[in-house]
Structures are given as C-alpha cells and as structure tokens.
Design an enzyme around this catalytic site. Structure first.
Site, PDB file in Angstrom:
ATOM      1  N   GLY A   1      -7.808  -3.919   0.946  1.00  0.00           N
ATOM      2  CA  GLY A   1      -7.733  -5.370   0.949  1.00  0.00           C
ATOM      3  C   GLY A   1      -8.145  -5.954  -0.393  1.00  0.00           C
ATOM      4  N   TYR A   2      -7.174  -6.112  -1.266  1.00  0.00           N
ATOM      5  CA  TYR A   2      -7.450  -6.655  -2.604  1.00  0.00           C
ATOM      6  C   TYR A   2      -6.800  -8.036  -2.763  1.00  0.00           C
ATOM      7  CZ  TYR A   2      -9.575  -2.624  -5.013  1.00  0.00           C
ATOM      8  OH  TYR A   2     -10.416  -1.653  -5.448  1.00  0.00           O
TER       9      TYR A   2
ATOM     10  N   THR B   1      -1.283  -2.528   2.766  1.00  0.00           N
ATOM     11  CA  THR B   1      -0.320  -1.520   3.205  1.00  0.00           C
ATOM     12  C   THR B   1      -0.788  -0.814   4.481  1.00  0.00           C
ATOM     13  OG1 THR B   1       0.222  -1.196   0.898  1.00  0.00           O
ATOM     14  CG2 THR B   1       1.028   0.471   2.430  1.00  0.00           C
TER      15      THR B   1
ATOM     16  N   GLU C   1      -5.368   4.050  -8.174  1.00  0.00           N
ATOM     17  CA  GLU C   1      -4.133   3.518  -7.599  1.00  0.00           C
ATOM     18  C   GLU C   1      -2.993   3.599  -8.617  1.00  0.00           C
ATOM     19  OE1 GLU C   1      -4.133  -0.586  -6.314  1.00  0.00           O
ATOM     20  OE2 GLU C   1      -2.243  -0.297  -5.253  1.00  0.00           O
TER      21      GLU C   1
END
Lengths: 379, 396
Positions: B131-132, B165, B248
C-alpha cells in the site's frame, strides 16, 4: 565472460590515461590537422606507445609480444578514444597483427610479428572498394603467375594506408568465384612497383588512402592463408577490428558525454544552471543509460575475442551497431546542449562529432550490422 | 573443481531428483502458486515441488536458515537461479513478501518482527500486498494522506490506497501512512504492517485495459493496528520505503522474463507469421529491422544485468547500473510487445474469441499489460529524474 577488468587491466588503463592526457591530448590532433602533417600522427608518440607495450599487447610471447589480452588492448583503445589520439595502433596492430596471427604461416609470424610488436613495421588493410563497406564484394584481382601472383585493381578508405610499410590486400584469386568464395589475402610491401598510393585528409583530421594496383607482382610467399580461402581469416580480422573500434568509440562517447554534463552544471541561463531544466536532464539521463549498455557490449565483445567464442561475429555486429548509434546520439546531443559554442571550432566537441561519423563508416554502419546480426540469428 | 563448481553440481543433481517433470514447463498465470491463508495448488506436482523447495529453504534462498531461508550467499543463489533456469524449473512460490517486504523486515525490523514475519513468508503462509500510492499521491508519493493516529497502544488508520496489486487476495498489507501531519512531506511518514482480515479494511479490484483486474483500491475505515506493527522508527518510514522501492524496481526490471505471455519468442513468432524469403531474411524488411533492433538491445540489457552482478561481486559499490535498469528494462519490454504485435499482424487482434490461439490472444493482453510497467513502481520519467540527480549530479 568477464565483464569487469581485473587489477592488471585496470592498472594498464590508468597508465594509458595518464600518458594520453599528458602526451597525446586532443590538442595534439589539432596540431596534426593545422599543420597538415604528412604522416598523420607523431612518430614520437607512436614510439612512446610502443615502449608502453601497446603494439605488442596481443602478440604471442613466442614472437616478442606480451600476449596480454584484447580486454587490455580495449581498455587502452577506450582511453585513446577519449583524447582522439591518432596512431597506427588500430591499423597496424588490431588489423595487421591479427591477420598474421590468425592466417599467417610460421615464417610470416616469425619474421613479421616481432617487428609489429616493436612498432617498427606498420601495416594497413586494403579492403574496401566502394563508398560502403561490402567486404565480400571484391573486384581486385590476383592472377596466378609463374612465380606468384599479379595484383590489379583499386582500393579506397585504407586507414593509415599512405604511411604503412606493408599492406594486407584482399583480392579475388579465382575469377569464377563470387562473394566470399575465391578471395585471397596477400602481404605486400607498400613500395612494390605498380602500387600508387594517394593520401586523403579526412573529416576527423586523420587519414585514409586510395591505392591503385597496376600489375603488382608478388611472390607465392606473399599469400596469407590458403589461396581462395581468405574469407574466414578476413571475417575474423574484421570482427576483431569492429570490436576494438567500438572500444575506441566508447571512450570518445564517454568523454563527450562527461564534458557535456559538466557544461550543464556550469552554464547559467534565465538565472539558473541549464542543468536544472528537465528537458535537458532527461536527455542526459537517457544518454547515460545508452552508455551503460554500450560498456557491456564492448566488454563482452573483447572477452569473446580473448575466449575465441563461437558467437564472436554476433558480438562484433552488436558492439559496432550499438556504438555507431550511441556515439552519433551523444555527439549530436553534445553539440545541441552546448548551444552556440557547440558549433565553434574552438570547442573540442566538434572534433568528437567528426570522429564519430568517420568511425561509423569503418567496417560497417549500423544497418550493415543489424542486417548481419539478423542473418547470423537465422532471420 | 572449485567449491562453487561442487555446489553447482549438487544443486543440479538435487533439482533433477526433486523437481517433477510437470514443473519444468513454461508457467501460465493460472499455474502460479501464491501463498497465504487460502493457498491452493493447480496440481499435486505443484504442491510437491513447493513443499520440497520450502523444506530446503529455497523459496527464499538468500535468507537466513533459522528464519526459513536457504542461507546461500549471492553467488550460490545465482547458481541456483541459473540451474533452475537451465532445467526450466518453475518458481515454486510467488509473493510480494519474498521480493519486497522480506528484505525490508530483515534490514529494518526488530528481532521479534523478523521472527514473526520472515518464516511465514518463506513458508508461503501469508500473502502480502503493498500500500504505497493513493488516488492523490502517485509519482508524488510523499504527499500521501492515509492517516495513522496515535491512540496510545495502537494506531487508528483512515484513508485509501490504490494500485494495491492483488489486495483482494492478500492477507496482510505493508503501508506507508502519515503519522505526523505537521511535519514536512517525507518526514511524517511511517511504515506499517496491517492485517487485512479485520473490520474496516476493504479491497475493490479495478478493471484494466488488459481485461485483468489485479490492481485494487483498498480502503481503511477506523482500522486498529497494534504499535508493534511499526517497522523502523516512527516518522522514518520514508527510508524503509526507499530501500523497498529498490527491490521493486529491480523486480520490475526483470519482470519481462517472468511475465506470462505467448509461448513463442519474437523471433520464433516472426518465422511463423512473417516467414523468410529466398535470401533467408524475413519477408517484411521493415519488421526485420524493428525486430533486430529490439533483439540487439535486449541482448545488451542482459549483458548489463550480468555486468552489474559482476561489479557487485568485485566489491564495486559505486555501481549505478541498478538505478538505470527499471527504466531500461521496462521500456524495452514495452518495445518487445509492440514488435510482437506487429509481427502477428491481424492474428494479434482477437479478443475473447476461440478462433484465435491462446498465444495469439495472450499477445495483445501482454502488450496492454506492458503499458503499466513504465508507470508502476516509479514512472520512467521519475526514473530519469533519479538518474539525472543521483547519478549525474545535475542541479535541482
């Protein structure tokens, strides 16, 4: 496939950098240009380079060489690209010595290689015959005689051809052959009767010669490799040349790029450094990514020569095509980002721009190599 | 034989003995094994393969043995990867915990946090999501507004996250939350782990142009989170996040190779859909030029990955290659998808129509999916900003 230099190779690179900055800076090229120097390089510089071992680096120890590595020679060439150093290193060592190492018999190796290694004997490769690099489209002929061969035809864009002592000439020895079949290589003394050499001054302040062969008689011993089977030697020599030239081009592109980034940090417009503009930052960042990819293909190409790898031809086309494109991109952007001063002769950037276009044409432009790479990969 | 050669031989032997033949085929998206409370397997072989790899610690080869990892060093892990690739072994377990959260917990977490979370990730017991981004904080991530209010023994979380995602399938989420609304942008942010199986957390899938909907929007309404779920120091979450973003981006740079797509390579597709002429060259010379340009760049990219690894092994810390790979890798993957579409011609254009083969249908899905690659995890433009500033040192 080592993609990083070892300690010894790094040391060699640092030494080369020091020497070139001190002795053969870009200014040296300007002097050659402005004085229309007849030789095209400074004899004294070549002497120095030979003493540093550059001429003997890829020559086996048995023939007075250092048997170092192409990774090492590539590191030196990269540094020489940074100062646009003119010397017979490419024509005589990368091309000349390679041809003899790959295709020469014992006598040829024993007599010629030690002289190349010492820098005393200079070679040039007489190959191209038209406006574009088409190594298998050869019309020069070698007709068998009682004692050897008779060469006829004309060559163009022969790097360092006017000053070389010996020429390696690509000719068709079997008139019925076409393309790659029936080609032979000959080692010919440049002073042989019937050879007419014309030196040309080139865009990059270096030189290339047109050479006419009119009934030039050479002995059977002049043949390099087997008659009619010169292609495999030539192809291998050219691939070494392409990769080594790519190493030199990488140096030129890196130098040009670094000078441009420095300028972006210095130049004020609209009250700020122009390097604060995102329009320029992104283009500089893209060039950086291109250069990082370029480093990888050059290093892997040099390793492929050292390791005698079967994918050498692919790597050579990969390296030459990429460096053609990257050097072109970086030099164009460098001129544009320097603004008005970028198109002045006073600034060195223009010299890199000019070198990039000459290097681009040597042994195949990008479309030549993309076509070749695709064919090598079966499509 | 060196120790590494011995190691390679033993890895190869073990894989040959333990990887079921069915697990050595190219994987489809449906066949991927994801962990979590509702873990399921597409086949008995997939389960067996996962369990064997898990018991060996090779779902996370480089993590410490005592936390469920394989305890391998980087060179050994690379050998394992190479041997798995050579044999075609499938990745036994997929999870964001493996790729992203785990490395951050190992670096920033307390001993208790490591023991709580790391073994569960290694064993596939918890499925994680990230959760960014928020609806109002995309490239400008530091302007995020999801609030975690200090309520003594817990935080009270309110707000929403987007592009989370697989959030609808995940058990836990690692989040960036604002813990000090008065501090400067980056300074009031903390890194928080939130159990999604509780009231107030809802995840809604977002339909995408590719027809998939793996990205969600996740809402938090008065969600209570224990203080022990804070990773790193309070208000220092930005540095944890940055370290995690590195993982990432590395993943995104490599994702081209791991994304389920058509089973043919662009060259194989070209031979099939374009064909060769008498000269042995692709009949469409323009397409041939596009294809070879991509193939050459792709090879240069592979060599650069390898060079980056070698640089690291040689202890070169001044290695800026990782900073360029997200940009270069995702842009090249996009180019590949464009070339593939062009090569398939009108056979690439079918949608949900059984007249087209699976590979043909996958080609335009893959093309559409690729468009997200240069946006997620930091857009290409943000990546170029980073290169310009951090690598080239250009002024702000």
């Amino acid at each position: 496939m080592p993609l990083v230099l070892n300690e010894e190779q790094r040391l060699l690179k640092d030494t080369a950098k020091d020497f070139l900055n001190k002795t053969v800076p870009v200014e040296a090229l300007r002097q050659l240009r402005d004085s229309k120097d007849a030789l095209g390089y400074k004899a004294e510089h070549w002497q120095n380079m030979s003493e540093l071992g550059w001429a003997s680096m890829i020559i086996p120890e048995a023939y007075d060489g250092l048997d170092f590595s192409f990774l090492g020679l590539g590191a030196v060439l990269e540094e020489s690209g940074r100062t646009l150093a003119a010397s017979p290193l490419f024509a005589s060592v990368v091309l000349g010595a390679s041809a003899i190492i790959i295709g020469g018999n014992e006598t040829q190796k024993a007599t010629l290689l030690p002289q190349i290694a010492s820098g005393n004997l200079r070679f040039a490769l007489a190959l191209d015959e038209s406006a574009h690099h088409n190594p298998d489209d050869i019309n020069c002929t070698a007709t068998a005689t009682e004692t050897g061969y008779k060469l006829n035809g004309s060559k163009t864009f022969v790097l360092d051809g006017h000053s070389a002592d010996q020429l390696i000439v690509v000719a068709r020895s079997q008139p019925q052959g076409s393309g790659r079949d029936g080609l032979s290589l000959f080692i010919v003394d440049a002073s042989t009767a019937g050879i007419e050499r014309k030196r040309h001054y080139m865009l990059d302040s270096r030189n290339a010669a047109s050479i006419q062969f009119n009934d030039v008689h050479v002995s059977r011993e002049a043949l390099l490799g087997d008659a009619g089977h010169g292609w495999s030697i030539l192809d291998n020599v050219l691939d070494r040349g392409r990769i080594c030239l790519a190493a030199e081009m990488l140096g030129g592109a890196l130098e040009c790029f670094e000078r441009t980034v420095s300028y972006l940090k210095e130049r004020d417009q609209f009250g700020v450094k122009i390097g604060t503009f995102q329009a320029l930052q992104h283009r500089a960042a893209i060039m950086f990514t291109e250069l990082e990819l370029a480093k990888s293909v050059v290093l892997d190409g040099l390793s492929a020569i050292d390791e005698n790898r079967t994918d050498l031809a692919q790597l050579a086309s990969l390296a030459k095509a990429r460096l053609n494109d990257v050097f072109e991109l970086v030099t164009n952007e460098a001129v544009q980002m320097h603004g008005g001063i970028g198109v002045t002769d006073e600034l060195d950037i223009g010299l890199f721009l000019k070198r990039s276009r000459v290097a681009n044409q040597i042994f195949g432009n990008s479309s030549f190599h993309r076509d070749r790479y695709a064919s090598l990969c079966g499509y | 034989m060196s120790d590494l050669d011995d190691f390679r031989a033993s890895v190869k032997a073990w894989l040959q003995d333990n990887c079921p033949v069915s697990q050595r085929q190219p994987i489809t998206r449906e066949e991927q094994v994801w962990g979590g409370r509702n873990m399921s397997f597409p086949s008995a072989d997939a389960k067996l393969w996962f369990e064997r790899m898990r018991d060996k610690g090779w779902t996370v080869p480089e993590w410490p043995c005592e936390l469920g990892g394989g305890g391998l060093n980087e060179r050994e892990a690379k050998i394992l990867k190479e041997e798995m690739k050579a044999l075609g072994c499938r990745t036994p377990l997929y999870d964001l915990g493996i790729w992203m959260l785990g490395p951050a917990v190992l670096e920033y977490g307390s001993e208790d946090q490591r023991r709580q979370h790391i073994p569960k990730i290694a064993r596939g017991e918890v499925r994680w999501c990230q959760g960014y981004s928020e609806p109002g904080a995309g490239s400008d991530l530091a302007s995020l507004q999801t609030r975690a209010e200090d309520c003594g023994d817990h935080f009270l979380v309110n707000g929403s996250k987007i592009w989370t995602t697989n959030a609808d399938k995940a058990d836990w989420i690692f989040c960036l939350v604002r813990t000090d609304p008065d501090a400067k942008k980056q300074e009031g942010i903390s890194f928080l782990l939130i159990d999604m199986d509780q009231p107030g957390v809802t995840a809604k899938p977002i339909p995408l142009i590719s027809g998939d909907s793996e990205f969600c929007q996740t809402f938090f309404d008065d969600v209570k989170v224990p203080k022990s779920n804070l990773i790193g120091e309070l208000n220092k979450g930005w540095s944890v996040a940055k370290s995690l973003l590195k993982h990432e981006r590395k993943l995104m740079a490599e994702i081209g190779g791991d994304t389920p797509g058509p089973s043919f390579s662009p060259v194989q597709a070209a031979l099939k859909y374009v064909g060769l002429d008498a000269e042995g060259k692709l009949k469409d010379r323009g397409l041939r030029e596009q294809l070879v340009a991509h193939e050459m760049r792709f090879r240069a990219l592979g060599l650069t990955h390898f060079r980056s690894f070698e640089e690291r092994m040689h202890g070169n810390t001044d290695n800026s290659i990782p900073l360029i790979m997200k940009y270069v890798g995702t842009e090249e993957t996009k180019r590949k998808e464009e070339v593939l579409m062009a090569i398939l011609g009108n056979r690439a254009l079918g949608w949900d129509d059984p007249e087209f083969s699976d590979d043909e249908l996958l080609s335009n899905r893959g093309w559409l999916f690729s468009k997200a690659l240069s946006i997620a995890g930091g857009t290409s433009e943000v990546q170029l900003n980073i290169i310009a500033k951090r690598v080239l040192g250009l002024p702000v």
